[in-house]
Design a protein around this motif. Structure first.
Motif, PDB file in Angstrom:
ATOM      1  N   GLN A 211     -15.833  14.305 -39.091  1.00 62.12           N
ATOM      2  CA  GLN A 211     -14.937  13.280 -39.636  1.00 62.12           C
ATOM      3  C   GLN A 211     -15.652  11.937 -39.610  1.00 62.12           C
ATOM      4  N   ASP A 212     -15.659  11.291 -40.771  1.00 64.45           N
ATOM      5  CA  ASP A 212     -16.327   9.996 -40.911  1.00 64.45           C
ATOM      6  C   ASP A 212     -15.303   8.879 -40.680  1.00 64.45           C
ATOM      7  N   HIS A 213     -15.793   7.693 -40.411  1.00 68.16           N
ATOM      8  CA  HIS A 213     -14.949   6.499 -40.279  1.00 68.16           C
ATOM      9  C   HIS A 213     -15.483   5.496 -41.293  1.00 68.16           C
ATOM     10  N   LYS A 214     -14.884   5.469 -42.468  1.00 66.53           N
ATOM     11  CA  LYS A 214     -15.479   4.692 -43.563  1.00 66.53           C
ATOM     12  C   LYS A 214     -15.250   3.184 -43.451  1.00 66.53           C
ATOM     13  N   PRO A 215     -14.011   2.727 -43.115  1.00 64.56           N
ATOM     14  CA  PRO A 215     -13.826   1.272 -43.059  1.00 64.56           C
ATOM     15  C   PRO A 215     -14.666   0.633 -41.941  1.00 64.56           C
ATOM     16  N   THR A 225     -17.298   1.300 -46.083  1.00 62.17           N
ATOM     17  CA  THR A 225     -18.758   1.281 -45.951  1.00 62.17           C
ATOM     18  C   THR A 225     -19.267   2.667 -46.327  1.00 62.17           C
ATOM     19  N   GLY A 226     -20.567   2.888 -46.151  1.00 66.95           N
ATOM     20  CA  GLY A 226     -21.105   4.235 -46.311  1.00 66.95           C
ATOM     21  C   GLY A 226     -20.660   5.147 -45.180  1.00 66.95           C
ATOM     22  N   GLY A 227     -20.178   4.587 -44.084  1.00 70.39           N
ATOM     23  CA  GLY A 227     -19.755   5.370 -42.913  1.00 70.39           C
ATOM     24  C   GLY A 227     -20.198   4.678 -41.643  1.00 70.39           C
ATOM     25  N   LEU A 268     -23.166  21.077 -50.677  1.00 69.69           N
ATOM     26  CA  LEU A 268     -22.020  20.416 -51.303  1.00 69.69           C
ATOM     27  C   LEU A 268     -21.195  19.817 -50.170  1.00 69.69           C
ATOM     28  N   PHE A 269     -21.000  18.527 -50.242  1.00 65.69           N
ATOM     29  CA  PHE A 269     -20.253  17.830 -49.189  1.00 65.69           C
ATOM     30  C   PHE A 269     -18.985  17.308 -49.838  1.00 65.69           C
ATOM     31  N   THR A 270     -17.858  17.854 -49.402  1.00 63.56           N
ATOM     32  CA  THR A 270     -16.582  17.508 -50.012  1.00 63.56           C
ATOM     33  C   THR A 270     -15.751  16.697 -49.038  1.00 63.56           C
ATOM     34  N   TYR A 284     -16.548  14.650 -54.280  1.00 63.20           N
ATOM     35  CA  TYR A 284     -17.682  15.544 -54.004  1.00 63.20           C
ATOM     36  C   TYR A 284     -18.940  14.711 -53.856  1.00 63.20           C
ATOM     37  N   ASN A 285     -19.815  15.180 -52.974  1.00 61.14           N
ATOM     38  CA  ASN A 285     -21.159  14.616 -52.869  1.00 61.14           C
ATOM     39  C   ASN A 285     -22.129  15.788 -52.932  1.00 61.14           C
ATOM     40  N   VAL A 286     -23.261  15.576 -53.584  1.00 65.98           N
ATOM     41  CA  VAL A 286     -24.158  16.703 -53.833  1.00 65.98           C
ATOM     42  C   VAL A 286     -25.351  16.682 -52.884  1.00 65.98           C
ATOM     43  N   ARG A 287     -25.136  16.071 -51.728  1.00 68.31           N
ATOM     44  CA  ARG A 287     -26.222  15.904 -50.742  1.00 68.31           C
ATOM     45  C   ARG A 287     -25.558  15.859 -49.369  1.00 68.31           C
ATOM     46  N   PHE A 288     -26.392  15.790 -48.353  1.00 67.04           N
ATOM     47  CA  PHE A 288     -25.855  15.687 -46.997  1.00 67.04           C
ATOM     48  C   PHE A 288     -25.220  14.304 -46.799  1.00 67.04           C
ATOM     49  N   GLY A 289     -24.130  14.251 -46.050  1.00 70.41           N
ATOM     50  CA  GLY A 289     -23.462  12.988 -45.752  1.00 70.41           C
ATOM     51  C   GLY A 289     -24.222  12.175 -44.719  1.00 70.41           C
ATOM     52  N   ASP A 290     -24.009  10.886 -44.786  1.00 66.14           N
ATOM     53  CA  ASP A 290     -24.622   9.970 -43.823  1.00 66.14           C
ATOM     54  C   ASP A 290     -23.500   9.054 -43.341  1.00 66.14           C
ATOM     55  N   PRO A 291     -23.013   9.142 -42.138  1.00 61.83           N
ATOM     56  CA  PRO A 291     -23.635   9.707 -40.938  1.00 61.83           C
ATOM     57  C   PRO A 291     -23.132  11.083 -40.506  1.00 61.83           C
ATOM     58  N   GLU A 292     -22.565  11.914 -41.410  1.00 66.84           N
ATOM     59  CA  GLU A 292     -22.130  13.247 -41.007  1.00 66.84           C
ATOM     60  C   GLU A 292     -23.314  14.111 -40.539  1.00 66.84           C
ATOM     61  N   THR A 293     -24.435  13.994 -41.280  1.00 66.81           N
ATOM     62  CA  THR A 293     -25.597  14.855 -41.001  1.00 66.81           C
ATOM     63  C   THR A 293     -26.116  14.673 -39.573  1.00 66.81           C
TER      64      THR A 293
HETATM   65  N1  GLY Z   1     -20.412   9.349 -45.111  1.00 65.71           N
HETATM   66  C1  GLY Z   1     -20.088   9.336 -46.451  1.00 65.71           C
HETATM   67  C2  GLY Z   1     -21.183   9.629 -47.363  1.00 65.71           C
HETATM   68  O1  GLY Z   1     -22.263  10.035 -46.964  1.00 65.71           O
HETATM   69  O2  GLY Z   1     -20.987   9.469 -48.554  1.00 65.71           O
END
Ligand code: GLY
Length: 422
Positions: A211-215, A225-227, A268-270, A284-293
């Protein structure tokens, strides 16, 4: 085997770290890489968007496998180029990458294949979008259609905020060409989760949830933000809910892309909202998430190189991955002002501290000059800690953060709060 990692952020540092543990991997290059990757990866001064230079480098160095961190090269067709020239690369084709490259395309795919998502309207012109805002329920979500480095999503509580978001996006071009078209979407209530799955087009390997925290601000306040941090696993998502997510979102999407004639190969990062009516896709994102990865790699027990290689070969069914049952928390340290303007060049202290075996620091916007570390970006680094449970991982991560200092350092002090209060 020689591996080329394209990108330079904390996500790519985490991928490099995990790949370096594979017995198959003898050498890692990172383009452009970062000082923070240290001895794990040799930096190559080629930008991610310079496809032809990357291809020439990969050919010259006889790279066995390339993996791309950021979305722009994937959407721009780097996988198609490498594949045409018989170079092994992990990721979707440009056509399949439209799932991230155009939010309107993603919505069309979802609607054609019955994948649940929020109601929305698409606008190419400012005036009709502003007119629609006069009669809709608030909050609404305004999204730039194209790529906006994770910042093109604005949750607007009032008509005034929504009008400002439309003008900033379409008239002021805050996100450049990405904002030529906008989506106005229903605001969905629920728990937001990030589900990553790797697919070779047939076999699907779901990765652990995060789980990301975007704000930018505590309690999910302030601009997106990006996360700003992630944690995994999510105590509030049980096995039954996970099975529904996999069945109704991941499997449906991979099948949908096959039916579209654009088989999906890669990760696939949904982003999903767990609503009362079930999971609904946010993006959808077609790459690894940042900072999920950063959290996912810390829990992954398995050989990342084997997973990537098997995906390219269409043999994902032959590899096995397990997950460390412990919890992980990732905290992003950013520069004050992010996600808007911020300054760079502040000295970072404390990176030579003893963080212990359960903590990793993955660098993003840092630079080493004459042996000292300096800030060099908005998101500066990710501090990642494993613990026996979420509370323990969180305590360890924040204890590590306490050891690091730089002027204008900001970070959220509540990463994981939803998991602790559920
Ligand atoms: N953490 C969200 C993203 O990578 O788009």
């Amino acid at each position: 085997m020689k591996v080329l990692v394209v990108g330079s952020g904390a996500r790519e540092h985490a991928l490099v770290w995990k790949l370096s543990q594979s017995p198959h991997v003898t050498k890692i290059y990172a383009a452009p890489g970062s000082d923070g990757m240290g001895s794990l990866a040799e930096p190559v001064s080629i930008k991610p968007e310079a496809f032809n230079d990357l291809l020439a480098f990969a050919k010259e160095q006889k790279i066995d496998l390339t993996i791309v961190g950021p979305e722009d090269p994937l959407v721009g067709g780097i996988v198609d180029l490498f594949t045409r020239r018989n170079m092994r690369i992990f990721g979707p084709t440009a056509k399949a990458a439209r799932l991230e490259g155009s939010k309107a395309y993603a919505k069309d795919v979802m609607s054609r294949h019955g994948i649940q998502t929020g109601g929305h309207k698409v606008y190419d012109k400012c005036e009709p979008a502003l007119a629609y805002l006069q009669n809709c329920d608030y909050p609404v979500v305004i999204k730039a259609d194209g790529l906006a480095a994770g910042k093109g999503v604005m949750i607007c509580k009032t008509q005034e905020q929504a009008e400002q978001a439309i003008r900033e996006t379409m008239t002021d071009k805050r996100f450049g060409e990405a904002g030529k078209r906008v989506l106005i979407e229903d605001f969905l209530l629920g728990e937001e989760v990030s589900i990553h799955a790797i697919s070779d087009g047939h076999t699907i390997l779901p990765l652990c949830l995060a789980q990301d925290h975007k704000p930018v601000g505590e309690g999910d306040t302030g601009e997106n933000t990006g996360g700003m941090g992630t944690y995994s696993p999510l105590p509030q998502i049980d096995d039954e809910m996970m099975a529904v997510l996999e069945r109704d979102v991941v499997v449906q999407t991979i099948h949908a892309m096959n039916r579209e004639g654009e088989p999906y190969k890669g990760v696939l990062f949904t982003g999903c909202m767990m609503t009362k009516q079930g999971p609904k896709v946010l993006e959808y994102n077609v790459r690894f998430g940042d900072p999920e990865t950063q959290s996912i790699m810390m829990r992954m027990q398995g050989d990342l190189f084997e997973v990537l290689s098997a995906t390219i070969d269409g043999k994902l069914d032959t590899v096995e991955v397990n997950w460390d049952p412990r919890s992980v928390v990732t905290i992003v340290l950013a520069s004050g002002g992010y996600p808007r303007d911020y300054e760079k060049g502040y000295k970072i202290k404390g990176l030579d501290s003893d963080f212990g075996p359960d903590v990793q620091i993955f660098h993003a916007g840092t630079k080493k000059v004459d042996g000292d570390w300096y800030t060099n970006g908005g998101r500066v680094m990710s501090v990642v800690a494993l613990g026996s449970d979420l509370k323990d991982a969180r305590e360890k991560a924040y204890a590590a953060v306490e050891k690091i200092r730089f002027d204008k350092m900001i970070y959220r002090k509540d990463i994981g709060f939803r998991g602790l209060t559920s």
